[in-house]
Design an enzyme around this catalytic site. Sequence first.
Site, PDB file in Angstrom:
ATOM      1  N   HIS A  83      97.157  90.894   4.772  1.00 41.90           N
ATOM      2  CA  HIS A  83      96.281  91.670   5.655  1.00 41.90           C
ATOM      3  C   HIS A  83      95.586  90.736   6.627  1.00 41.90           C
ATOM      4  CE1 HIS A  83      93.569  94.848   6.997  1.00 41.90           C
ATOM      5  NE2 HIS A  83      92.620  93.928   6.988  1.00 41.90           N
ATOM      6  N   ASP A 162      87.034 105.740   1.935  1.00 42.87           N
ATOM      7  CA  ASP A 162      87.005 104.730   2.988  1.00 42.87           C
ATOM      8  C   ASP A 162      87.292 105.342   4.349  1.00 42.87           C
ATOM      9  OD1 ASP A 162      87.093 101.957   4.107  1.00 42.87           O
ATOM     10  OD2 ASP A 162      89.130 102.602   4.541  1.00 42.87           O
ATOM     11  N   ARG A 169      80.812 104.634  10.040  1.00 43.25           N
ATOM     12  CA  ARG A 169      80.344 103.302  10.405  1.00 43.25           C
ATOM     13  C   ARG A 169      80.605 103.005  11.871  1.00 43.25           C
ATOM     14  NH1 ARG A 169      83.905  99.941   7.054  1.00 43.25           N
ATOM     15  NH2 ARG A 169      82.982  98.210   8.189  1.00 43.25           N
ATOM     16  N   SER A 184      86.197  98.102   2.386  1.00 43.84           N
ATOM     17  CA  SER A 184      87.131  98.939   3.145  1.00 43.84           C
ATOM     18  C   SER A 184      88.539  98.353   3.076  1.00 43.84           C
ATOM     19  CB  SER A 184      86.668  99.036   4.601  1.00 43.84           C
ATOM     20  OG  SER A 184      87.618  99.717   5.392  1.00 43.84           O
ATOM     21  N   LYS A 188      91.843  99.814   0.070  1.00 42.24           N
ATOM     22  CA  LYS A 188      93.186 100.265   0.454  1.00 42.24           C
ATOM     23  C   LYS A 188      94.269  99.340  -0.091  1.00 42.24           C
ATOM     24  CE  LYS A 188      92.237 100.487   4.909  1.00 42.24           C
ATOM     25  NZ  LYS A 188      90.778 100.404   5.126  1.00 42.24           N
TER      26      LYS A 188
END
Length: 424
Positions: A83, A162, A169, A184, A188
């Site tokens: 990620h 989320d 947010r 967050s 996931k």
Amino acid sequence: MSHTAVDVIRAKRDGLRLTDGQVDWVVDAYTRGEVADEQMSALAMAIFLNGMDAAETARWTRAMIASGDVLDLRVDRPTVDKHSTGGVGDKITLPLAPLVAACGAAVPQLSGRGLGHTGGTLDKLESIPGWRAQLSLDEITAQLGSVGAVVCAATTGLAPADRKLYALRDVTGTVEAIPLIASSIMSKKIAEGADALVLDVKVGSGAFMKTEERARALARALVDIGVDHGRKVTALLTDMSVPLGAAVGNAIEVAESVDVLRGGGPEDVVELTVALAREMLALAGIDVDPARVLASGEAYETWARMIRAQGGDPEAELPVAKHTRVLEAAEDGVLTGLDAYAVGVAAWRLGAGRARKEDPVQAGAGVRCLVKPGAAVSAGQPIAELYTDTPEAFDAAFETLRGGVELNGEVTERSALVIDTIRG
């Protein structure tokens, strides 16, 4: 014990640590609609101002995971994901996923779309004719087994808490809260089910974390959450003061990624792809040199199979923008600055990105950086090419890009591309 939203808000407002029961209750109640948006907005701001400790953040992540599905993507290979926190010209997923798969791991890469100045992996891949992002769980698992890599949209059942909180947010000025960013991302990724995860935490003008201190804090929070959930996790801090590679856009980033997979491409893209691949393979327990596999062309063959498996044609011509203009150097000298954020915003203004999630993007729009900092240039020499289908966008893009180009300024030593490695 019964809880109320006001009690939870007051506790965090006053700098107290939320109990596990408070965390579990408020995340679940918000997901179900029992806690109102304005109440969760107040809590998010209290978290932004007062923070969360590591155990609190891990519990918040656990509650977000519990709000939805946890995927079972077990195949006959070790599964490892990557990620990135987002950057400009960050097309690394495109060569990285097939490279790591060609080395023997399975890479389930559930990706997203771009917003603002950072590009989205799905937007880039959708510039390939026929390619589709939406896959069923059965299709994801089958492709992991047959190809070894899949890049697709996340299934709707992953961490719905989320998804709901992120939208809130975004409009309440709390996106930058490190505990909320970390939970967050990791809710996931953990729900996705991979055995291991490598994180590319970017720092610099083109990143969400502008300073190394904040990037390091985020990386540590991400790794700690992963360890708490029994995952093998490593984070790399990487420089995002200058765009990665030359191409910033959708189709042009795909083309540059294919160059890398065929043994060419910009040195910085190759360097970061190989560095991340080494970390992913180490966590997967696979002793293969990714640099050798990349140079051999095996990774390109895996890329072609991955694209075909999702309906795309890897040999098809990519979309090309209708209009092109060139930014030229104003004088002789040395290019001493090329601000990643300015390049990203210019590409966005040209149509490569979106201001709202529902906005369309232009596949061919973007910026190609022809010169990188440190290079000598002559007056009138092209520094960048700009592409768009909407020529009225050129003026705003040029204005933004000029503000990010520095000629004959103070020469400063640029950070290494990989600044540091943080392990669990």
